[in-house]
Each structure stands twice: as C-alpha cells, then as structure tokens.
Design an enzyme around this catalytic site. Structure first.
Site, PDB file in Angstrom:
ATOM      1  N   GLU A 159      27.871 -22.962  34.401  1.00 35.12           N
ATOM      2  CA  GLU A 159      28.588 -24.353  35.237  1.00 35.12           C
ATOM      3  C   GLU A 159      28.311 -23.719  37.161  1.00 35.12           C
ATOM      4  O   GLU A 159      28.191 -24.845  37.403  1.00 35.12           O
ATOM      5  CB  GLU A 159      30.225 -24.072  35.085  1.00 35.12           C
ATOM      6  CG  GLU A 159      30.994 -25.352  35.422  1.00 35.12           C
ATOM      7  CD  GLU A 159      32.181 -26.041  35.186  1.00 35.12           C
ATOM      8  OE1 GLU A 159      31.828 -25.466  33.705  1.00 35.12           O
ATOM      9  OE2 GLU A 159      32.351 -26.884  35.323  1.00 35.12           O
ATOM     10  N   ASP A 171      38.536 -21.413  33.404  1.00 32.68           N
ATOM     11  CA  ASP A 171      38.588 -21.872  32.182  1.00 32.68           C
ATOM     12  C   ASP A 171      38.075 -21.940  31.064  1.00 32.68           C
ATOM     13  O   ASP A 171      38.048 -21.645  29.982  1.00 32.68           O
ATOM     14  CB  ASP A 171      38.028 -23.092  32.182  1.00 32.68           C
ATOM     15  CG  ASP A 171      38.708 -23.521  34.070  1.00 32.68           C
ATOM     16  OD1 ASP A 171      40.218 -23.503  33.784  1.00 32.68           O
ATOM     17  OD2 ASP A 171      38.458 -25.344  34.495  1.00 32.68           O
TER      18      ASP A 171
HETATM   19  C1  GLA Z   1      39.046 -25.732  37.555  1.00 31.32           C
HETATM   20  C2  GLA Z   1      38.305 -24.320  37.661  1.00 31.32           C
HETATM   21  C3  GLA Z   1      39.088 -23.190  37.744  1.00 31.32           C
HETATM   22  C4  GLA Z   1      40.861 -23.032  38.502  1.00 31.32           C
HETATM   23  C5  GLA Z   1      41.421 -24.565  38.586  1.00 31.32           C
HETATM   24  C6  GLA Z   1      42.354 -24.327  39.576  1.00 31.32           C
HETATM   25  O1  GLA Z   1      40.027 -25.792  36.617  1.00 31.32           O
HETATM   26  O2  GLA Z   1      37.670 -24.992  36.955  1.00 31.32           O
HETATM   27  O3  GLA Z   1      38.566 -22.640  38.084  1.00 31.32           O
HETATM   28  O4  GLA Z   1      39.902 -22.727  39.908  1.00 31.32           O
HETATM   29  O5  GLA Z   1      40.863 -25.481  38.726  1.00 31.32           O
HETATM   30  O6  GLA Z   1      43.533 -23.546  39.299  1.00 31.32           O
END
Ligand code: GLA
Length: 381
Positions: A159, A171
């Site tokens: 990503e 995530d």
């Molecule tokens: C997105 C990003 C995560 C994190 C969140 C905020 O989901 O992918 O890595 O930074 O935002 O907490």
C-alpha cells in the site's frame, strides 16, 4: 459465499481453484492516527471479508478478476510490476506480489477470483482486506511460510510503496492478526500484540457501525499532510516519534511548536492515553467504561486533528443524546463510519435517533450494522 467463490473462479479462469482464503475489514475502537506515530491501537476485525479463490500459474502472469469489477480479467506480467504501473483495485493484489518479490519471495504467477462484502470508502479497511486476503492466499499457494504479522507488513509495504498511500500498519495488522472474540492491542513500534477478550453480548452491549456513506479516500493528500505534520513535530521536539512524548511533558512541548502543529500533537498524545485507559477497563471487565473514552476520542479528532465531518459529528451527537454509552468516528476520517457503544436494549432507539437526525439535516440515510469481533486472514475453503 465460499463455495460461490470457488465456482465463480472456475467460470472465470476455466480451471478449479486450489483453495479460498478470506481477510476481514476492521473497525478501530480507539487509537486513531497513532500508528504512524509509533503509538498504540485497538482494532477489531469485522465479520465482513474479502475472499480470494486462487491457484498457481507457472508462466509469471497474475490474472485478476473481481466480482465487484467491470467483468474483465486484468492480466499482468509479474516481472513488469512497478509502483505507479497498475491503476484501480488491481494495484492492491499486484502490489502484494510486488512487495513479496521485493522481500525475496518471488512467486511464479497466480489466477485470482476476488469477491468482497467489505464496504469500500467507508473507513472499514477494504484495501487492507484485499491485500491481506491476497497475501495469505499466496503464502499458502507458494508455501512461503510467512507469519500473520509478516504478511501484514508485506501488505502495508504494497500500500505504501506500490499503491502510494502512506498509511500506518494498523489496518493490515488488524486484518491479518485479529482473532474471534477479541480486540487487538498493538504497539505499532515493537509490533508486540495482545488479543484482549471483548465479549460485548455477555456484557449486554452492542457495538454499532454506522456508515455515514460520505466516501473517504486516503489517497487524496490530506492523510499524507497530517502524517507529515506529526513527523515534523516529532523532529522539532527532537523525538524519534510522537509516541515518545509523555503526557506529563505535553504542555511544555506544545510551547515549543508552531501553532499549526500543536493540535496534532495534543491529539496523538491524548489518544495514546485513551488507548491505555481503554485497555485498563477491558482488562478489568468494564467494557461499558469505554463509552466516554470513545466520545472523548471523537472530540479530539474533531477539534484537534480535524478529520471529522458534519455527518460523523452528527452521528456521534445524536447517538450520545439518545442514550448511547459513547461514539466516535473510526478509521482515517474525512467521512466513513462511526462506532457506537450502546446497551442492547437501546439499539433501536439510538439507530432511529441517528436516522432521524440525518433526515432532518438532509443527509442521505446512513447504513447501520452490528460489529462482532471476528477472525483475521485465514484459509476458508
Ligand atoms: C487509516 C490508515 C491507518 C491509520 C488510520 C488512522 O485507516 O490506513 O494506518 O493511520 O487511518 O488511525
């Protein structure tokens, strides 16, 4: 759904798949915009998954078909993959192959059939689900022997470097590592993790996810700007990351920063504190005590980090006014979903209050479902 993926694979690719793998979306309970500051997060995996039916190819080609796509196969040569070369959803699975090769795990090719019920653009990590489902499928197909956290790092690398979104690791770790019935307490610096039991039903509670249907997009530069602001603040303070700023030193540190960086730092430091408080309550079996922590987290994202929007603010406000224990936006922000912690007997009342508030404000109706802490990426067929 799993049999369907296998059958559809055969219809599209003209041969039987070797198996079906699944990886979930997530909601984060608390610890938002802390992961790229080396801080703490507390996500759960959703029951919603992306499924990948797959088989090996020996000709160096990656052939991708998505049930949510345009009905055509995307056919890519693995040795031609490079950042920026693949557009659209195909960049996520292609990026995983690229990141595997970069890490020394080149694969010989694959046919994939992809199907998903993780809502896209809803802040529920549909991208991580797609990356992790692909990663876990290739890991098994090619017997790479990578662990779930290692697959999460491959997915994050895909990503960051291939798709070009500078996300943290939350995530992908949630999608790869979560287990049924638990929240994932993760130190994003050491990657140390603990599965914290979270039996909402036994506590007479529900966790609602309310998708405001305001599409969020982390690729549009706002997320990258926030991350850069946090990193700049850490640099000005002479710290490796904002995680290294203790709450006791916050006020003094703020005095040393330019105005525009102060609220970012305040959010990150107080948010790490909220994760610690949430963990203490969960360990003590006091799930309902999470409520005020969620609502305080939302206020911080709204007023300091400024990633909420009128729809997420209204959801939180209406849910809490109708008797929810607490609520906050979850994920990167700029739209997306809100989580609401509520006593089971108040679910209908709270949902109706939010829907009513949306109607009065002239917003499109939100979509609500109940989240149950679910399993991470795995083979399912
Ligand atoms: C997105 C990003 C995560 C994190 C969140 C905020 O989901 O992918 O890595 O930074 O935002 O907490």
């Amino acid at each position: 759904m799993i049999d369907e993926a296998a059958t559809d694979f055969e219809a599209v690719h003209g041969a039987r798949s070797s198996g079906v793998w699944a990886a979930p979306g997530r909601v984060n309970l608390i610890g938002e915009h802390t992961d790229y500051n080396d801080g703490f997060v507390l996500p759960i995996a959703l029951p919603h998954t992306t499924r990948v039916a797959a088989r090996r190819r020996e000709d160096g080609r990656l052939r991708l078909y998505s049930a949510q796509g345009d009905g055509t196969i995307t056919d890519l040569a693995l040795d031609a993959l490079a950042p920026g070369v693949v557009a659209s959803w195909a960049a996520y699975p292609a990026g995983v192959c690229w990141a595997l090769a970069e890490a020394g795990f080149a694969i010989g090719g694959a046919d994939l059939f992809i199907d998903s019920d993780v809502p896209t653009g809803a802040g529920l990590s549909s991208s991580a689900a797609l990356e992790c489902a692909t990663a876990v499928a290739l890991n098994d197909l090619y017997e790479l022997g990578l662990t779930a956290p290692e697959l999460a790092l491959i997915a994050q690398r895909a990503e960051n470097a291939f798709v070009g979104v500078p996300c943290g690791v939350m995530d992908q770790m949630a999608s790869a590592c979560c287990t049924d019935g638990t929240a994932l307490f993760l130190d994003t610096r050491t990657l140390e993790q603990r599965h914290v039991p979270l039996d909402l039903a036994a506590a007479g509670l529900r966790l609602l996810v309310i998708d405001t249907r305001v599409k969020h997009d982390l690729g549009d530069g706002a997320y990258a700007a926030l991350r850069a602001g946090c990193e700049r603040a850490a640099e000005l303070l002479g710290l490796p990351a904002l995680r290294d700023l203790p709450a006791a030193g916050l006020e003094a540190a703020l005095d040393r920063l330019p105005d525009e960086l102060r609220p970012l730092v305040r959010h990150v430091v107080t948010e790490n504190g909220r994760v610690a408080a949430a963990i203490e309550h969960l360990d003590g079996g006091r799930i309902a005590e999470l409520g005020p922590i969620l609502t305080a987290g939302h206020a911080s994202l709204r007023d300091d980090f400024r990633v909420s929007c009128p729809e997420t603010d209204l959801t939180v406000e209406a849910a809490v006014a109708a008797g929810a224990l607490g609520a906050r936006m979850t994920g990167g922000g700029f739209g997306g979903s809100v989580i609401v912690l509520v006593e089971a007997e108040r679910v209908a009342e709270v949902s109706a209050a939010v829907e009513g508030a949306f109607r009065s404000a002239g917003f499109a109706a939100p979509v609500t479902f109940t989240a149950v802490p679910s399993a991470g990426a795995r083979r399912v067929g």
